[in-house]
Design a protein around this motif. Structure first.
Motif, mmCIF file in Angstrom:
data_model
loop_
_atom_site.group_PDB
_atom_site.id
_atom_site.type_symbol
_atom_site.label_atom_id
_atom_site.label_comp_id
_atom_site.label_asym_id
_atom_site.label_seq_id
_atom_site.Cartn_x
_atom_site.Cartn_y
_atom_site.Cartn_z
ATOM 1 N N ALA A 200 0.829 -1.206 0.000
ATOM 2 C CA ALA A 200 0.000 0.000 0.000
ATOM 3 C C ALA A 200 0.863 1.257 0.000
ATOM 4 C CB ALA A 200 -0.934 -0.003 1.205
ATOM 5 N N ILE A 201 1.913 1.278 0.809
ATOM 6 C CA ILE A 201 2.721 2.502 0.865
ATOM 7 C C ILE A 201 3.657 2.637 -0.328
ATOM 8 C CG2 ILE A 201 2.534 2.775 3.367
ATOM 9 C CD1 ILE A 201 5.316 1.654 3.630
ATOM 10 N N HIS A 202 3.811 1.553 -1.090
ATOM 11 C CA HIS A 202 4.624 1.616 -2.306
ATOM 12 C C HIS A 202 3.761 1.464 -3.564
ATOM 13 C CE1 HIS A 202 7.764 0.737 0.701
ATOM 14 N NE2 HIS A 202 8.437 1.581 -0.057
ATOM 15 N N GLU B 43 -2.342 5.616 8.113
ATOM 16 C CA GLU B 43 -2.589 6.915 8.745
ATOM 17 C C GLU B 43 -2.107 6.933 10.190
ATOM 18 O OE1 GLU B 43 -6.757 7.531 8.013
ATOM 19 O OE2 GLU B 43 -6.403 7.781 5.852
ATOM 20 N N HIS B 44 -2.327 5.848 10.900
ATOM 21 C CA HIS B 44 -1.855 5.762 12.288
ATOM 22 C C HIS B 44 -0.337 5.875 12.354
ATOM 23 C CE1 HIS B 44 -1.478 4.418 16.437
ATOM 24 N NE2 HIS B 44 -0.542 3.592 16.013
ATOM 25 N N ASN B 45 0.336 5.156 11.475
ATOM 26 C CA ASN B 45 1.795 5.188 11.480
ATOM 27 C C ASN B 45 2.343 6.545 11.050
ATOM 28 O OD1 ASN B 45 2.717 2.643 12.500
ATOM 29 N ND2 ASN B 45 1.777 1.734 10.700
ATOM 30 N N LEU B 46 1.691 7.207 10.116
ATOM 31 C CA LEU B 46 2.112 8.552 9.736
ATOM 32 C C LEU B 46 1.962 9.513 10.911
ATOM 33 C CD1 LEU B 46 0.771 8.954 6.095
ATOM 34 C CD2 LEU B 46 3.152 8.959 6.841
ATOM 35 N N TYR B 47 0.861 9.376 11.633
ATOM 36 C CA TYR B 47 0.619 10.226 12.795
ATOM 37 C C TYR B 47 1.648 9.948 13.894
ATOM 38 C CZ TYR B 47 -1.583 12.046 16.998
ATOM 39 O OH TYR B 47 -1.817 12.699 18.174
ATOM 40 N N MET B 48 1.925 8.663 14.144
ATOM 41 C CA MET B 48 2.814 8.288 15.241
ATOM 42 C C MET B 48 4.293 8.471 14.908
ATOM 43 S SD MET B 48 0.896 7.400 17.775
ATOM 44 C CE MET B 48 2.054 6.595 18.842
ATOM 45 N N TYR B 49 4.665 8.125 13.683
ATOM 46 C CA TYR B 49 6.092 8.039 13.363
ATOM 47 C C TYR B 49 6.534 8.886 12.175
ATOM 48 C CZ TYR B 49 5.075 3.918 16.150
ATOM 49 O OH TYR B 49 4.629 3.082 17.125
ATOM 50 N N GLY B 50 5.662 9.627 11.586
ATOM 51 C CA GLY B 50 6.035 10.402 10.398
ATOM 52 C C GLY B 50 6.250 9.489 9.223
ATOM 53 N N ASN B 51 7.389 9.571 8.568
ATOM 54 C CA ASN B 51 7.664 8.761 7.378
ATOM 55 C C ASN B 51 8.326 7.435 7.689
ATOM 56 O OD1 ASN B 51 6.546 10.491 5.510
ATOM 57 N ND2 ASN B 51 8.385 11.730 5.389
#
Length: 145
Positions: free
Chosen positions: A18-20, A133-141
């Motif tokens: 999904a992220i790639h 979205e959770h990981n972007l919020y928690m850890y950025g990139n």
């Protein structure tokens, strides 16, 4: 309930795809390297994801894998059902209709039905997109899960 390595790795594989997704088809080798998962193990997961309609494959020079649906249309419940089978906590709840001869007099059936309902609602409420979205919020990139 214990989720197997196959279920956990399938979720990581789909998250990586999904992220790639802008890269088009992605090779298992790339996923394996990024997620620190054996390519051979991912090869065992691919048929399960194909069969469930979650994954699309392409052979050849530009071959690889991509999601067959949008990340917001694939739930954790979908992935775990494909890898683990039923999410039911007891055998009598695995079929659409409870065929257990003791069902009408089972004093604990409501416990298992309640657990099954909670687990199903929870896992079907989390999509691959919501994990992104959770990981972007928690850890950025930093996209490790």
């Amino acid at each position: 309930m214990k989720i197997s390595t196959k279920g956990r790795y399938a979720l990581r594989m789909l998250y990586d795809l999904a992220i790639h997704s802008e890269d088009g088809y992605v090779s298992l080798k790339d996923i394996a390297e990024r997620q620190n998962i054996s390519k051979k193990y991912l090869e065992q997961i691919v048929p399960l994801m194909n069969k469930s309609g979650i994954l699309r494959t392409n052979r050849g020079n530009k071959g690889g894998y991509m999601l067959a649906r949008k990340p917001d249309e694939i739930t954790v419940g979908d992935v775990l059902r494909a890898t683990e089978g039923s999410l039911a906590p007891v055998a009598c709840l695995e079929a659409a209709t409870n065929e257990c001869p003791r069902a009408s007099e089972c004093s604990t059936l409501y416990v298992w039905e309640g657990l099954y309902k909670q687990v199903t609602e929870y896992l079907d409420g989390i999509t691959i997109q919501s994990i992104i979205e959770h990981n972007l919020y928690m850890y950025g990139n930093d996209y490790c899960i």
